[in-house]
Design an enzyme around this catalytic site. Sequence first.
Site, PDB file in Angstrom:
ATOM      1  N   SER A 137       0.821  -1.209   0.000  1.00 45.48           N
ATOM      2  CA  SER A 137       0.000   0.000   0.000  1.00 45.48           C
ATOM      3  C   SER A 137       0.860   1.266   0.000  1.00 45.48           C
ATOM      4  CB  SER A 137      -0.911   0.009   1.231  1.00 45.48           C
ATOM      5  OG  SER A 137      -1.680  -1.175   1.250  1.00 45.48           O
TER       6      SER A 137
HETATM    7  N1  SAM Z   1      -0.309  -4.556   4.032  1.00 45.16           N
HETATM    8  C1  SAM Z   1       0.382  -5.107   2.900  1.00 45.16           C
HETATM    9  C2  SAM Z   1       1.746  -4.525   2.732  1.00 45.16           C
HETATM   10  O1  SAM Z   1       2.168  -3.681   3.533  1.00 45.16           O
HETATM   11  O2  SAM Z   1       2.435  -4.947   1.795  1.00 45.16           O
HETATM   12  C3  SAM Z   1      -0.421  -4.921   1.637  1.00 45.16           C
HETATM   13  C4  SAM Z   1      -1.564  -5.836   1.578  1.00 45.16           C
HETATM   14  S1  SAM Z   1      -2.225  -6.033  -0.027  1.00 45.16           S
HETATM   15  C5  SAM Z   1      -2.927  -4.485  -0.357  1.00 45.16           C
HETATM   16  C6  SAM Z   1      -3.605  -7.097   0.377  1.00 45.16           C
HETATM   17  C7  SAM Z   1      -3.214  -8.510   0.700  1.00 45.16           C
HETATM   18  O3  SAM Z   1      -4.370  -9.192   1.172  1.00 45.16           O
HETATM   19  C8  SAM Z   1      -2.717  -9.307  -0.498  1.00 45.16           C
HETATM   20  O4  SAM Z   1      -1.441  -9.804  -0.249  1.00 45.16           O
HETATM   21  C9  SAM Z   1      -3.748 -10.430  -0.646  1.00 45.16           C
HETATM   22  O5  SAM Z   1      -3.194 -11.652  -1.097  1.00 45.16           O
HETATM   23  C10 SAM Z   1      -4.253 -10.542   0.775  1.00 45.16           C
HETATM   24  N2  SAM Z   1      -5.560 -11.196   0.925  1.00 45.16           N
HETATM   25  C11 SAM Z   1      -6.656 -11.108   0.142  1.00 45.16           C
HETATM   26  N3  SAM Z   1      -7.653 -11.864   0.648  1.00 45.16           N
HETATM   27  C12 SAM Z   1      -7.174 -12.434   1.793  1.00 45.16           C
HETATM   28  C13 SAM Z   1      -7.712 -13.315   2.775  1.00 45.16           C
HETATM   29  N4  SAM Z   1      -8.956 -13.772   2.721  1.00 45.16           N
HETATM   30  N5  SAM Z   1      -6.934 -13.672   3.814  1.00 45.16           N
HETATM   31  C14 SAM Z   1      -5.660 -13.233   3.909  1.00 45.16           C
HETATM   32  N6  SAM Z   1      -5.086 -12.413   3.003  1.00 45.16           N
HETATM   33  C15 SAM Z   1      -5.835 -12.006   1.970  1.00 45.16           C
END
Ligand code: SAM
Length: 220
Positions: A61
């Site tokens: 993000s």
């Molecule tokens: N906070 C992270 C960073 O600093 O890099 C960015 C997160 S990214 C915007 C969103 C993440 O949520 C992705 O890696 C995606 O694979 C994960 N995601 C999506 N659905 C999910 C779920 N049901 N459980 C766990 N992770 C999930």
Amino acid sequence: MDFKELREYMVRTQLIPRGISDERVLDAMRKVPRHLFVPEHIQPRAYDDMALSIGEGQTISQPYMVAIMTELLELKGDEKILEIGTGSGYQTAILAELAKNVYSIERIEQLAERAKNILSSLSYQNVFIKTGDGTLGWEEESPFDRILITAGTPQIPQPLIEQLSDDNGIIVAPVGDRFSQVLLKVIKAKGKLEKETHTPCVFVPLIGKHGWQKDEDYYV
Ligand code: SAM
């Protein structure tokens, strides 16, 4: 490249002017080496004012988004946090700087493994990461003082509301449709939920039992 200087510049030009004022949050953003959480070829852009691709179709993000979500959690230092969506592990590191323990769940195994490796090479010992569907929460470790969802969701998954502490527990999550969400802050106290809406945002989808059902569904 002087990454320390780039971090200071990021804090001065992207975070403070947009209203981030919690000194502990600003210090964590000054300290955590964001460039180590992105693929090597884009490290020079790690401190730019934008989200960046981290592979597997996912993103780290934008720095401001990480800062505001963290500030909304009102961390004092003794909290047990659940993070849904480890991604690169960068937000996890910021939380680990500011709270007691961070439990983080990532759906994509390769990302979870990569994040574990970086966080352990940076000596974070208060972080626990697992692969799975974060919309189900991490029941054995509940209740949590804070829950942060870092992917866009149509609603806050019910298991997460149940796993949040009843003693002024806070959840922060981007809630909305596929193309736009708002940061929602939910405070739980004595069985009641209070909601505040904050800034508009766009996140990759939260895919799971209590999020979007499968990749295509979020186009509705
Ligand atoms: N906070 C992270 C960073 O600093 O890099 C960015 C997160 S990214 C915007 C969103 C993440 O949520 C992705 O890696 C995606 O694979 C994960 N995601 C999506 N659905 C999910 C779920 N049901 N459980 C766990 N992770 C999930």
